[in-house]
Design a protein around this motif. Sequence first.
Motif, PDB file in Angstrom:
ATOM      1  N   VAL A   1     -12.190 -12.866 -15.009  1.00 46.18           N
ATOM      2  CA  VAL A   1     -11.570 -13.846 -14.114  1.00 46.18           C
ATOM      3  C   VAL A   1     -10.176 -13.381 -13.712  1.00 46.18           C
ATOM      4  O   VAL A   1      -9.793 -13.452 -12.537  1.00 46.18           O
ATOM      5  CB  VAL A   1     -11.537 -15.243 -14.779  1.00 46.18           C
ATOM      6  N   SER A   2      -9.407 -12.885 -14.654  1.00 45.04           N
ATOM      7  CA  SER A   2      -8.059 -12.426 -14.310  1.00 45.04           C
ATOM      8  C   SER A   2      -8.107 -11.200 -13.409  1.00 45.04           C
ATOM      9  O   SER A   2      -7.289 -11.061 -12.486  1.00 45.04           O
ATOM     10  CB  SER A   2      -7.243 -12.149 -15.578  1.00 45.04           C
ATOM     11  N   LEU A   3      -9.070 -10.308 -13.604  1.00 46.76           N
ATOM     12  CA  LEU A   3      -9.216  -9.152 -12.729  1.00 46.76           C
ATOM     13  C   LEU A   3      -9.589  -9.598 -11.316  1.00 46.76           C
ATOM     14  O   LEU A   3      -9.064  -9.084 -10.324  1.00 46.76           O
ATOM     15  CB  LEU A   3     -10.284  -8.204 -13.283  1.00 46.76           C
ATOM     16  N   GLY A   4     -10.478 -10.563 -11.193  1.00 41.04           N
ATOM     17  CA  GLY A   4     -10.853 -11.087  -9.878  1.00 41.04           C
ATOM     18  C   GLY A   4      -9.685 -11.744  -9.176  1.00 41.04           C
ATOM     19  O   GLY A   4      -9.483 -11.571  -7.969  1.00 41.04           O
ATOM     20  N   LEU A   5      -8.915 -12.526  -9.881  1.00 38.28           N
ATOM     21  CA  LEU A   5      -7.740 -13.158  -9.273  1.00 38.28           C
ATOM     22  C   LEU A   5      -6.715 -12.122  -8.822  1.00 38.28           C
ATOM     23  O   LEU A   5      -6.107 -12.245  -7.754  1.00 38.28           O
ATOM     24  CB  LEU A   5      -7.095 -14.138 -10.255  1.00 38.28           C
ATOM     25  N   TRP A   6      -6.504 -11.099  -9.635  1.00 37.84           N
ATOM     26  CA  TRP A   6      -5.561 -10.038  -9.255  1.00 37.84           C
ATOM     27  C   TRP A   6      -6.045  -9.344  -7.989  1.00 37.84           C
ATOM     28  O   TRP A   6      -5.278  -9.081  -7.073  1.00 37.84           O
ATOM     29  CB  TRP A   6      -5.430  -9.037 -10.398  1.00 37.84           C
ATOM     30  N   TRP A   7      -7.344  -9.022  -7.904  1.00 38.05           N
ATOM     31  CA  TRP A   7      -7.898  -8.332  -6.742  1.00 38.05           C
ATOM     32  C   TRP A   7      -7.792  -9.205  -5.486  1.00 38.05           C
ATOM     33  O   TRP A   7      -7.430  -8.733  -4.429  1.00 38.05           O
ATOM     34  CB  TRP A   7      -9.355  -7.963  -7.008  1.00 38.05           C
ATOM     35  N   TYR A   8      -8.115 -10.485  -5.618  1.00 40.45           N
ATOM     36  CA  TYR A   8      -8.029 -11.390  -4.477  1.00 40.45           C
ATOM     37  C   TYR A   8      -6.593 -11.523  -3.981  1.00 40.45           C
ATOM     38  O   TYR A   8      -6.339 -11.494  -2.783  1.00 40.45           O
ATOM     39  CB  TYR A   8      -8.593 -12.766  -4.853  1.00 40.45           C
ATOM     40  N   SER A   9      -5.638 -11.648  -4.890  1.00 41.32           N
ATOM     41  CA  SER A   9      -4.237 -11.790  -4.467  1.00 41.32           C
ATOM     42  C   SER A   9      -3.737 -10.507  -3.811  1.00 41.32           C
ATOM     43  O   SER A   9      -2.898 -10.543  -2.917  1.00 41.32           O
ATOM     44  CB  SER A   9      -3.350 -12.146  -5.660  1.00 41.32           C
ATOM     45  N   ARG A  10      -4.282  -9.393  -4.220  1.00 39.01           N
ATOM     46  CA  ARG A  10      -3.886  -8.128  -3.621  1.00 39.01           C
ATOM     47  C   ARG A  10      -4.430  -7.990  -2.201  1.00 39.01           C
ATOM     48  O   ARG A  10      -3.780  -7.444  -1.329  1.00 39.01           O
ATOM     49  CB  ARG A  10      -4.428  -6.997  -4.488  1.00 39.01           C
ATOM     50  N   GLN A  11      -5.628  -8.501  -1.956  1.00 40.72           N
ATOM     51  CA  GLN A  11      -6.239  -8.432  -0.628  1.00 40.72           C
ATOM     52  C   GLN A  11      -5.549  -9.360   0.359  1.00 40.72           C
ATOM     53  O   GLN A  11      -5.421  -9.046   1.524  1.00 40.72           O
ATOM     54  CB  GLN A  11      -7.729  -8.805  -0.707  1.00 40.72           C
ATOM     55  N   THR A  12      -5.121 -10.515  -0.063  1.00 48.38           N
ATOM     56  CA  THR A  12      -4.518 -11.475   0.857  1.00 48.38           C
ATOM     57  C   THR A  12      -3.012 -11.335   0.955  1.00 48.38           C
ATOM     58  O   THR A  12      -2.389 -12.020   1.740  1.00 48.38           O
ATOM     59  CB  THR A  12      -4.849 -12.911   0.408  1.00 48.38           C
ATOM     60  N   SER A  13      -2.422 -10.441   0.181  1.00 48.63           N
ATOM     61  CA  SER A  13      -0.969 -10.326   0.208  1.00 48.63           C
ATOM     62  C   SER A  13      -0.471  -9.473   1.369  1.00 48.63           C
ATOM     63  O   SER A  13       0.717  -9.385   1.598  1.00 48.63           O
ATOM     64  CB  SER A  13      -0.451  -9.748  -1.112  1.00 48.63           C
ATOM     65  N   VAL A  14      -1.352  -8.848   2.114  1.00 44.35           N
ATOM     66  CA  VAL A  14      -0.943  -8.044   3.255  1.00 44.35           C
ATOM     67  C   VAL A  14      -0.692  -8.998   4.415  1.00 44.35           C
ATOM     68  O   VAL A  14      -1.607  -9.526   5.020  1.00 44.35           O
ATOM     69  CB  VAL A  14      -2.026  -7.008   3.625  1.00 44.35           C
ATOM     70  N   VAL A  15       0.571  -9.235   4.704  1.00 46.07           N
ATOM     71  CA  VAL A  15       0.963 -10.166   5.754  1.00 46.07           C
ATOM     72  C   VAL A  15       1.718  -9.375   6.802  1.00 46.07           C
ATOM     73  O   VAL A  15       2.604  -8.591   6.476  1.00 46.07           O
ATOM     74  CB  VAL A  15       1.862 -11.289   5.173  1.00 46.07           C
ATOM     75  N   PRO A  16       1.414  -9.554   8.079  1.00 42.89           N
ATOM     76  CA  PRO A  16       2.156  -8.827   9.096  1.00 42.89           C
ATOM     77  C   PRO A  16       3.619  -9.276   9.099  1.00 42.89           C
ATOM     78  O   PRO A  16       3.929 -10.411   8.773  1.00 42.89           O
ATOM     79  CB  PRO A  16       1.452  -9.190  10.401  1.00 42.89           C
ATOM     80  N   PRO A  17       4.515  -8.372   9.468  1.00 46.53           N
ATOM     81  CA  PRO A  17       5.923  -8.743   9.485  1.00 46.53           C
ATOM     82  C   PRO A  17       6.153  -9.837  10.526  1.00 46.53           C
ATOM     83  O   PRO A  17       5.466  -9.912  11.538  1.00 46.53           O
ATOM     84  CB  PRO A  17       6.645  -7.447   9.877  1.00 46.53           C
ATOM     85  N   PRO A  18       7.141 -10.710  10.263  1.00 44.11           N
ATOM     86  CA  PRO A  18       7.405 -11.802  11.209  1.00 44.11           C
ATOM     87  C   PRO A  18       7.940 -11.243  12.528  1.00 44.11           C
ATOM     88  O   PRO A  18       8.532 -10.173  12.584  1.00 44.11           O
ATOM     89  CB  PRO A  18       8.441 -12.654  10.492  1.00 44.11           C
ATOM     90  N   ALA A  19       7.691 -11.984  13.578  1.00 45.38           N
ATOM     91  CA  ALA A  19       8.182 -11.586  14.895  1.00 45.38           C
ATOM     92  C   ALA A  19       9.705 -11.657  14.886  1.00 45.38           C
ATOM     93  O   ALA A  19      10.298 -12.517  14.232  1.00 45.38           O
ATOM     94  CB  ALA A  19       7.614 -12.504  15.955  1.00 45.38           C
ATOM     95  N   PRO A  20      10.380 -10.775  15.591  1.00 49.01           N
ATOM     96  CA  PRO A  20      11.837 -10.809  15.601  1.00 49.01           C
ATOM     97  C   PRO A  20      12.339 -12.116  16.224  1.00 49.01           C
ATOM     98  O   PRO A  20      11.735 -12.662  17.132  1.00 49.01           O
ATOM     99  CB  PRO A  20      12.232  -9.610  16.460  1.00 49.01           C
ATOM    100  N   ALA A  21      13.432 -12.580  15.703  1.00 44.23           N
ATOM    101  CA  ALA A  21      14.026 -13.825  16.193  1.00 44.23           C
ATOM    102  C   ALA A  21      14.660 -13.599  17.559  1.00 44.23           C
ATOM    103  O   ALA A  21      15.078 -12.497  17.907  1.00 44.23           O
ATOM    104  CB  ALA A  21      15.067 -14.327  15.203  1.00 44.23           C
ATOM    105  N   ALA A  22      14.791 -14.664  18.327  1.00 39.45           N
ATOM    106  CA  ALA A  22      15.345 -14.567  19.679  1.00 39.45           C
ATOM    107  C   ALA A  22      16.849 -14.333  19.649  1.00 39.45           C
ATOM    108  O   ALA A  22      17.445 -13.967  20.651  1.00 39.45           O
ATOM    109  CB  ALA A  22      15.032 -15.829  20.464  1.00 39.45           C
ATOM    110  N   THR A  23      17.475 -14.518  18.516  1.00 40.42           N
ATOM    111  CA  THR A  23      18.925 -14.361  18.446  1.00 40.42           C
ATOM    112  C   THR A  23      19.349 -12.947  18.133  1.00 40.42           C
ATOM    113  O   THR A  23      20.529 -12.659  18.126  1.00 40.42           O
ATOM    114  CB  THR A  23      19.494 -15.301  17.363  1.00 40.42           C
TER     115      THR A  23
END
Length: 189
Positions: free
Chosen positions: A40-62
């Motif tokens: 279970v802990s191995l599965g949770l670690w693998w799942y969190s690793r797959q979903t942790s790839v988040v695109p960088p936020p768009a640059p702010a208008a300021t």
Amino acid sequence: MSTPNPNEPGYNRVDPDAPVVAPPRSSTALVWILLLVALVSLGLWWYSRQTSVVPPPAPAATETPVIADDTASAPAVRADRPAAVKPQAKPKPTPAVTRDPSPLASNQQPKYPGQALRSGVEGSVSVRIEVDATGTPTDVKVVERSGERSRDLDRAVLDAARKWRFEPAMKNGKAVAGAVILPVEFKSE
């Protein structure tokens, strides 16, 4: 001291002075629980690793605009608007070409044998032509005749077919050996 004899009375008697030994405990339940927790802990670690790839936020208008170098010919890119990135088109797979050999238009038709023409012999002769990967005939055989059977007509078709050239057969876009059956008609006019 003598060796114990199973036939003597009292052979199976328990010695009251012997130490009491408890049977071994089975620890398989504990092993299964630990294995389940590890999976279970191995599965949770693998799942969190797959979903942790988040695109960088768009640059702010300021943010301040980015100014290109004067020597560059590209226009300046502003940071408040992200540059449109064109998705790269996947190359379209070329359709796998598969076809039988086909005779070239420049091939000479067989000459009507003079003896058969004078005799009024008419008919059709079909030949099977084996063609190699370069388009050259390797084997020519008569497979069917209609009309009168004439060795002259057969010979004329076989001789002409051996001189013909072909577009070779294609399989998955590559030239391969193949065979084709071609009919040749003889009619006196």
